[in-house]
Structures are given as C-alpha cells and as structure tokens.
Design an enzyme around this catalytic site. Sequence first.
Site, PDB file in Angstrom:
ATOM      1  N   TYR A   1      14.163 -13.385  78.089  1.00 58.43           N
ATOM      2  CA  TYR A   1      15.276 -14.152  77.527  1.00 58.43           C
ATOM      3  C   TYR A   1      14.761 -15.322  76.700  1.00 58.43           C
ATOM      4  O   TYR A   1      15.268 -15.594  75.604  1.00 58.43           O
ATOM      5  CB  TYR A   1      16.187 -14.668  78.651  1.00 58.43           C
ATOM      6  CG  TYR A   1      17.239 -15.640  78.157  1.00 58.43           C
ATOM      7  CD1 TYR A   1      18.234 -15.230  77.274  1.00 58.43           C
ATOM      8  CD2 TYR A   1      17.251 -16.969  78.576  1.00 58.43           C
ATOM      9  CE1 TYR A   1      19.200 -16.121  76.809  1.00 58.43           C
ATOM     10  CE2 TYR A   1      18.209 -17.868  78.121  1.00 58.43           C
ATOM     11  CZ  TYR A   1      19.181 -17.440  77.242  1.00 58.43           C
ATOM     12  OH  TYR A   1      20.124 -18.330  76.778  1.00 58.43           O
TER      13      TYR A   1
ATOM     14  N   SER B   1      34.968 -14.918  68.974  1.00 58.84           N
ATOM     15  CA  SER B   1      36.208 -14.510  69.641  1.00 58.84           C
ATOM     16  C   SER B   1      36.481 -15.315  70.902  1.00 58.84           C
ATOM     17  O   SER B   1      37.596 -15.297  71.432  1.00 58.84           O
ATOM     18  CB  SER B   1      36.169 -13.015  69.976  1.00 58.84           C
ATOM     19  OG  SER B   1      35.096 -12.727  70.850  1.00 58.84           O
TER      20      SER B   1
ATOM     21  N   GLY C   1      30.129 -14.153  67.112  1.00 56.27           N
ATOM     22  CA  GLY C   1      30.554 -14.421  68.489  1.00 56.27           C
ATOM     23  C   GLY C   1      31.695 -15.417  68.556  1.00 56.27           C
ATOM     24  O   GLY C   1      31.754 -16.241  69.470  1.00 56.27           O
TER      25      GLY C   1
END
Length: 413
Positions: free
Chosen positions: A167, A18, A16
Amino acid sequence: MINSGKLAGRTLFITGASRGIGKEIALKAARDGANIVVAAKTAEPHPKLPGTIYSAAEEIEKAGGRAHPCIVDVRDEVQVRTAIQEAVAKFGGIDIVVNNASAISLTNTPNTDMKRYDLMHNINTRGTFLVSKECLPYLKKSNHAHILNISPPLSMLPKWFGPHVAYTMAKYGMSMCVLGMAEEFKNDGIAVNALWPRTAILTAAIEMLTGSESAQWSRKPEIMADAAYAILSREPKQFTGQFFVDDEVLEAAGIKDLKRYACVPENADNLMVDFFVEAKGATAETLAAAAGASTPTAGSDSGKIPQLFQKIESLLSTEIVSKTQAVFQFNISGAEQGTWYLDLKNGSGSCGSGTPPATPDATLTMNSTNFFDMFSGKLKAAPAYMTGKLKISGDFQKALKLEKLMKALKSKL
C-alpha cells in the site's frame, strides 16, 4: 472557509468524486459556480457504500455548480480519454485535476495477494499518472492549471513501510508523480501539489478499516475540501511540488480553530493521526522512537502484563468467544518482553504466556507500555496502529475486533 468565487467557471476533473473527500472537494468548488466532472465507477447504488456519480452530480448542481457525471475506472485508458473528451466538449476545457481515486489494503507481504497488489498500484499510481497525462493538453491551455493529488508527504521512515509495504508503495507512487511532474511542467504554468490529512477522515474507507466508532476520533471530509479549495484558489505559478497537510494549509489561511471539523467536537484534541504524518507538535523523542531509536522511559511496568492476563482469563466466556471467533498472538517488547496469546475461538476461551495452541488469526506487536495502555483503555487499537505504536500481521479486521472486546472488559479490568 468562506468561498471567494475564485473557482467560478473553472472546470475540475475529480476522480473518485461520488463520495467522501472527492465529493466534498467537488461541492466546495461548486459553491463558487465551478464545473465539475464527476469521474468515478459507481453508477448504480452500492449495498454498503453511499452515493453514485448521479447523486453526487445532483448535489453539485444544487450547490451552484454544473456537473457532468462520467463512469470512469481510472485503470481503463478508453474510459479516461472518453470522459476527458466529454468534459472538454461540454465545458470547453479542463483547468484543474484532482487525483483522489485510491485503493487500500493494509496487509503485510505474505497476506497481500497479487490481485490486490495490482489493484492498488493500477488505481493509485498508474491511474494518477494516466489521468494527469491525458489532461495535460488542456491544462497547458488554461491560465489557472492545477493538479492536486490526495497523497502523503514522502517520508522514508521504516514504520510507514513495514506493516503494509504494498500500500505504501502504491500511495507513494502518487506522491512521486507530484515530485516529478512539478519539475517537468514548472515552465508550463501548471502547479502540481499533494494534499494529505493530519488525522483520520470519516469516509467509507476509514469505517471499513476501523469500525463503526471511527467517528469518535476522526474529522469530517470538509477539512480536506477547505484545504483543497485554499490550494486551488491560489495562482499556480506561485507554488508547485509542495506536500501540504490539511491543518497547516488552513492555519496559514488564518483558520486557527479546527474543532468545528471534528466529527465529535469533544474529542477534537484526541483524534487519530493518519498514516505517513506525525502528530501535530511531535517531539524529538517521538520522532526518534518512530525511527527506531531508543529513548529513556520513566518507571517500569514490570509484572503488569501477567496480572492483566490473569484478570482477562477470569472474564472469558463462551459468549465472548462466539462474538469474536479469533485467536490472537501478542509479541511484546520492552520492560516485559515476551509472547502471549488470547484464544477467543475455541471452547470458552483461553489465554496465557507463549504461542497459542491454535494458529493465530492475527499477530500484534508492540511494546509493553502500549500493550498495557491498550487493554486498560488508555490507548485504542485503531489509533495505535495508525500511529505506528501497534503492528498487525494476519487478519486486520479480526485484530480490530479487539477494540470492542477491550471496551467490554474495560470496566471489569
């Protein structure tokens, strides 16, 4: 935090990377002259999200590091293995793994479809486990081996589970990897730790969840990058199995003034506390309330809520209805216990006591003091939700539309 050069020549595999926190950690390490494997899915520009693996790699190179962008979906074993093999071929090994890739959906059980449930668990828990597992042979060869998961301390308070159990389970799965792998690999010289922010961090995810004004109560991703750098610069055999919080890491490193990290420095003392952690210096009364215990309160808000709804009713208009298009139900506990509604979807709007005449799009549950504070502008909806003062079921995005409504009505209430 000033770069020390301790990560010079080290190779970091960051998922992750980017954008957001992952990219900031990469840039911080790059200033030491580190090698960065940018492992993320975004190869083509996204219409709503900034950055690609290639734009991140370009920034890393400009910062002084060496970069290798890889298209990696952490759910895909082949892509993960290929990226690791490419990293080893280019840089000679892997010293540090940062498991940052994550998926989020703040929905309750009835509103969490299994596709979304699987996405969160496959990226957060399974992806973290897979990347760590596949990097192990190379970490064992390194003399500076770290695994750092961007995941929260393991707290069993029900308030962290009730509103979004799917979550929480997925995110805690990353933290359980820390607990288990730290013990499993303690004799291999591999430090396995977790890092989590005290407050909301301004990323694409937080903007998606809380709206365009999220910068007002958030810190910059740089605080997580500095904290990660402090952890990853330490000797791995000195500590493992720790659950770090960003501000505590920096304070231990001698950085006492954290105002520079606030997106809006004037709001540095009024930031939104993140999920799974308490506000800095939380009192025993706060923690007792979080656990469900009752604590004495001074005074009473008796009669305030009916007056508030009368005032709201006088301000309703077709313009507000057209902009909001949602029906809200409020389940209030405490001194003014009861059920109220606000229909901003039909006609010129309506509100009052009892359940709404139409099916609510979102149901908000809180005590009467917090409810009044929220509508009078003393308490914002998004921070109230993040700190457990507000529970939301139904359409989360529509619930947060109340933030704009309350801002518009504040001067008139």
